[in-house]
Write an enzyme that holds these catalytic residues in place. Structure first.
Site, short mmCIF file in Angstrom:
data_model
loop_
_atom_site.label_atom_id
_atom_site.label_comp_id
_atom_site.label_asym_id
_atom_site.label_seq_id
_atom_site.Cartn_x
_atom_site.Cartn_y
_atom_site.Cartn_z
N GLU A 142 0.82 -1.21 0.00
CA GLU A 142 0.00 0.00 0.00
C GLU A 142 0.86 1.26 0.00
O GLU A 142 0.43 2.31 -0.46
CB GLU A 142 -0.93 0.01 1.22
CG GLU A 142 -1.97 -1.08 1.20
CD GLU A 142 -2.79 -1.12 2.47
OE1 GLU A 142 -4.02 -1.17 2.36
OE2 GLU A 142 -2.21 -1.11 3.58
N TYR A 201 -18.37 22.94 -5.72
CA TYR A 201 -18.09 21.53 -5.44
C TYR A 201 -16.97 20.98 -6.32
O TYR A 201 -16.28 20.05 -5.93
CB TYR A 201 -19.34 20.65 -5.49
CG TYR A 201 -20.21 20.80 -6.72
CD1 TYR A 201 -19.88 20.20 -7.91
CD2 TYR A 201 -21.38 21.54 -6.64
CE1 TYR A 201 -20.68 20.34 -9.02
CE2 TYR A 201 -22.19 21.68 -7.75
CZ TYR A 201 -21.83 21.08 -8.95
OH TYR A 201 -22.62 21.22 -10.05
N GLU A 250 -7.92 7.83 8.30
CA GLU A 250 -8.31 8.93 9.19
C GLU A 250 -7.50 10.19 8.89
O GLU A 250 -8.04 11.30 8.85
CB GLU A 250 -8.11 8.52 10.65
CG GLU A 250 -9.10 7.50 11.15
CD GLU A 250 -8.76 6.05 10.81
OE1 GLU A 250 -9.45 5.16 11.33
OE2 GLU A 250 -7.82 5.80 10.04
N LYS A 287 -11.94 2.49 1.21
CA LYS A 287 -11.09 1.60 0.42
C LYS A 287 -11.95 0.42 -0.02
O LYS A 287 -12.30 -0.42 0.79
CB LYS A 287 -9.89 1.15 1.26
CG LYS A 287 -8.97 2.31 1.66
CD LYS A 287 -7.99 1.97 2.77
CE LYS A 287 -6.97 0.98 2.35
NZ LYS A 287 -5.88 0.79 3.33
#
Length: 130
Positions: free
Chosen positions: A30, A65, A85, A111
């Site tokens: 990762e 946006y 987080e 994820k």
């Protein structure tokens, strides 16, 4: 869910399931390669002088946006982050800094390809202007 409050002159602006690539996670794979991440943005914003009415049909009175999505994309591309987080918190704080009309944000980082029996895993954080 953030609920718009017309008595307080607030509205909710959102971007759902923004599909990003991010180097996110604690495992070596990762850290080395980007993975697919979905990001949801919800911003509770002041309606200003047009609270409780139908304001003019102009861009100046609304939160952009597309700019919020670009902020999330930029932060996700900055480099490896261990925790969802942390990524969500960084995006939330940047959205609050970007537009002073935004009084509260909710950011979800998901994820989708982690657990084989789950559609996704992730976290939601909320931050507000004090």
């Amino acid at each position: 869910m953030l609920v718009p409050d017309s008595a307080r002159g607030l509205r909710r602006v959102f971007v759902r399931r923004l599909d990003l690539q991010a180097r996110l996670g604690v495992y070596p794979a990762e850290q080395e390669a980007a993975q697919r991440v979905f990001v949801d943005l919800e911003m509770l914003a002041s309606e200003g002088a047009w609270a409780g009415t139908v304001g003019p049909d102009t861009l100046e009175r609304v939160v952009d946006y597309a700019a919020a999505a670009e902020i999330a994309c930029h932060i996700a591309a900055e480099g490896h982050v261990f925790l969802a987080e942390t990524l969500a918190e960084r995006i939330a704080m940047a959205l609050l800094k970007h537009d002073e009309r935004v009084v509260q944000v909710r950011v979800t980082v998901e994820k989708p390809d982690i657990l084989p029996d789950a559609a996704g895993v992730g976290v939601t954080v909320e931050r507000r202007r004090i």
